[in-house]
Design a protein around this motif. Structure first.
Motif, PDB file in Angstrom:
ATOM      1  N   ASP A 118       0.851  -1.190   0.000  1.00 38.52           N
ATOM      2  CA  ASP A 118       0.000   0.000   0.000  1.00 38.52           C
ATOM      3  C   ASP A 118       0.886   1.238   0.000  1.00 38.52           C
ATOM      4  O   ASP A 118       1.820   1.329   0.810  1.00 38.52           O
ATOM      5  CB  ASP A 118      -0.883   0.063   1.248  1.00 38.52           C
ATOM      6  N   ILE A 119       0.595   2.179  -0.888  1.00 36.23           N
ATOM      7  CA  ILE A 119       1.236   3.496  -0.823  1.00 36.23           C
ATOM      8  C   ILE A 119       0.385   4.303   0.143  1.00 36.23           C
ATOM      9  O   ILE A 119      -0.790   4.551  -0.102  1.00 36.23           O
ATOM     10  CB  ILE A 119       1.335   4.148  -2.210  1.00 36.23           C
ATOM     11  N   ILE A 120       0.970   4.670   1.263  1.00 37.08           N
ATOM     12  CA  ILE A 120       0.219   5.286   2.355  1.00 37.08           C
ATOM     13  C   ILE A 120       0.061   6.785   2.167  1.00 37.08           C
ATOM     14  O   ILE A 120      -1.019   7.329   2.309  1.00 37.08           O
ATOM     15  CB  ILE A 120       0.909   4.994   3.698  1.00 37.08           C
ATOM     16  N   ARG A 121       1.171   7.456   1.856  1.00 39.03           N
ATOM     17  CA  ARG A 121       1.070   8.892   1.631  1.00 39.03           C
ATOM     18  C   ARG A 121       2.298   9.399   0.903  1.00 39.03           C
ATOM     19  O   ARG A 121       3.327   8.735   0.848  1.00 39.03           O
ATOM     20  CB  ARG A 121       0.845   9.656   2.928  1.00 39.03           C
ATOM     21  N   LEU A 122       2.166  10.582   0.348  1.00 37.54           N
ATOM     22  CA  LEU A 122       3.249  11.295  -0.310  1.00 37.54           C
ATOM     23  C   LEU A 122       3.422  12.601   0.448  1.00 37.54           C
ATOM     24  O   LEU A 122       2.436  13.225   0.827  1.00 37.54           O
ATOM     25  CB  LEU A 122       2.894  11.596  -1.762  1.00 37.54           C
ATOM     26  N   TYR A 138       5.304   3.849   2.020  1.00 32.98           N
ATOM     27  CA  TYR A 138       4.568   2.652   1.651  1.00 32.98           C
ATOM     28  C   TYR A 138       4.663   1.621   2.766  1.00 32.98           C
ATOM     29  O   TYR A 138       5.527   1.712   3.644  1.00 32.98           O
ATOM     30  CB  TYR A 138       5.095   2.066   0.332  1.00 32.98           C
ATOM     31  N   ARG A 139       3.756   0.660   2.721  1.00 33.61           N
ATOM     32  CA  ARG A 139       3.729  -0.406   3.721  1.00 33.61           C
ATOM     33  C   ARG A 139       3.547  -1.740   3.013  1.00 33.61           C
ATOM     34  O   ARG A 139       2.686  -1.874   2.153  1.00 33.61           O
ATOM     35  CB  ARG A 139       2.580  -0.178   4.697  1.00 33.61           C
ATOM     36  N   GLU A 140       4.369  -2.704   3.408  1.00 31.61           N
ATOM     37  CA  GLU A 140       4.201  -4.070   2.923  1.00 31.61           C
ATOM     38  C   GLU A 140       3.236  -4.789   3.853  1.00 31.61           C
ATOM     39  O   GLU A 140       3.398  -4.753   5.068  1.00 31.61           O
ATOM     40  CB  GLU A 140       5.536  -4.813   2.896  1.00 31.61           C
ATOM     41  N   ILE A 141       2.239  -5.412   3.273  1.00 31.05           N
ATOM     42  CA  ILE A 141       1.268  -6.179   4.035  1.00 31.05           C
ATOM     43  C   ILE A 141       1.626  -7.650   3.886  1.00 31.05           C
ATOM     44  O   ILE A 141       1.747  -8.154   2.775  1.00 31.05           O
ATOM     45  CB  ILE A 141      -0.177  -5.948   3.513  1.00 31.05           C
ATOM     46  N   SER A 142       1.842  -8.325   5.010  1.00 35.98           N
ATOM     47  CA  SER A 142       2.162  -9.749   5.025  1.00 35.98           C
ATOM     48  C   SER A 142       0.923 -10.535   5.438  1.00 35.98           C
ATOM     49  O   SER A 142       0.068 -10.013   6.159  1.00 35.98           O
ATOM     50  CB  SER A 142       3.286 -10.030   6.025  1.00 35.98           C
ATOM     51  N   PRO A 143       0.848 -11.792   5.042  1.00 38.92           N
ATOM     52  CA  PRO A 143      -0.300 -12.588   5.475  1.00 38.92           C
ATOM     53  C   PRO A 143      -0.269 -12.757   6.998  1.00 38.92           C
ATOM     54  O   PRO A 143       0.806 -12.945   7.574  1.00 38.92           O
ATOM     55  CB  PRO A 143      -0.117 -13.929   4.760  1.00 38.92           C
ATOM     56  N   PRO A 144      -1.410 -12.661   7.660  1.00 37.84           N
ATOM     57  CA  PRO A 144      -1.446 -12.823   9.115  1.00 37.84           C
ATOM     58  C   PRO A 144      -0.979 -14.221   9.522  1.00 37.84           C
ATOM     59  O   PRO A 144      -1.169 -15.193   8.777  1.00 37.84           O
ATOM     60  CB  PRO A 144      -2.909 -12.623   9.478  1.00 37.84           C
ATOM     61  N   MET A 174       7.262   2.007   5.749  1.00 34.88           N
ATOM     62  CA  MET A 174       6.674   2.287   7.055  1.00 34.88           C
ATOM     63  C   MET A 174       6.423   0.948   7.768  1.00 34.88           C
ATOM     64  O   MET A 174       6.147  -0.049   7.115  1.00 34.88           O
ATOM     65  CB  MET A 174       5.362   3.063   6.908  1.00 34.88           C
ATOM     66  N   PRO A 175       6.501   0.963   9.092  1.00 38.03           N
ATOM     67  CA  PRO A 175       6.237  -0.292   9.841  1.00 38.03           C
ATOM     68  C   PRO A 175       4.785  -0.710   9.765  1.00 38.03           C
ATOM     69  O   PRO A 175       3.912   0.024   9.481  1.00 38.03           O
ATOM     70  CB  PRO A 175       6.622   0.068  11.268  1.00 38.03           C
TER      71      PRO A 175
END
Length: 175
Positions: A118-122, A138-144, A174-175
Motif C-alpha cells: 500500500d502506498i500510504i502517503r506522499l 509505503y507499507r508491505e502487508i504480510s499474510p497474518p 513504514m512499519p
C-alpha cells in the motif's frame, strides 16, 4: 456490481473515486490531504511555502508483477511509463499524461499468496541548501500468522499516478 468482483476492478474503481473527489465541491482538498498527508492543496511544483497538490489520479495494485527483487520506479516520460508497466507485467493503460507522473513500488518475489503493498502517503521534504524531495511512504502487508496461503510465487506491486514534480523521489518503508 457484475464485472467488478475482481481485485483489479475494485482498485480501478477506487482510483476513479479518488480522482472524482478532486472535482466534487468541498472534497478536492480532502483527497489531496488524505493521500499527501497534508492540510490541503496549493500550487504545483515543489518550490515555495505552499505544498503541491498530490491527489492521486489513479492507483493500481496487484500481486502478480514481474519484479524478482524490490524495485522503486518513477515515470516522467513515455519510455519510463512503458518500462514501469513492463515490470508490472501488463500493458500500460494508455499514455502518461504530460502533467502527471507515476510512482511504482514493487516488492519482488514472495513465496506465498497474501502479500500486498500500500502506498500510504506522499509528502514534500524541504531542506535548506538541498533539492526538494518527494517522499513516498509505503507499507508491505504480510499474510497474518495462521492464515492459510497458497505456496505459489507472487510479486506484489502498487503504482500511483500523481501530479508531476521534478523533485527527487525517495521511498520510505513504514512499519
Amino acid at each position: 456490481m457484475p464485472g467488478w468482483s475482481n481485485r483489479a476492478g475494485r482498485v480501478a474503481l477506487g482510483g476513479l473515486f479518488l480522482a472524482a473527489l478532486a472535482f466534487v465541491p468541498g472534497c478536492g482538498g480532502g483527497a489531496s490531504a488524505w493521500l499527501a498527508g497534508e492540510a490541503g492543496g496549493g500550487m504545483a511544483g515543489m518550490s515555495g511555502d505552499v505544498p503541491p497538490p498530490l491527489a492521486a489520479r489513479a492507483m493500481w495494485r496487484a500481486d502478480n508483477g514481474r519484479a524478482q527483487s524490490q524495485s522503486f520506479l518513477v515515470a516522467r516520460n513515455d519510455a519510463e511509463w512503458l518500462a514501469l508497466w513492463d515490470l508490472a507485467g501488463r500493458s500500460a493503460p494508455g499514455g502518461l499524461p504530460g502533467d502527471q507522473m507515476a510512482l511504482g513500488v514493487f516488492l519482488g518475489t514472495r513465496t506465498t499468496t497474501g502479500y500486498s503493498v500500500d502506498i500510504i502517503r506522499l509528502r514534500p521534504e524541504r531542506r535548506t541548501g538541498q533539492r526538494d524531495r518527494l517522499v513516498v511512504e509505503y507499507r508491505e502487508i504480510s499474510p497474518p500468522d495462521g492464515m492459510m496461503t497458497a505456496q505459489i510465487l507472487t510479486s506484489p506491486y502498487a503504482i500511483i499516478l500523481v501530479d508531476r514534480s521534478e523533485a527527487i523521489v525517495r521511498y520510505n518503508r513504514m512499519p
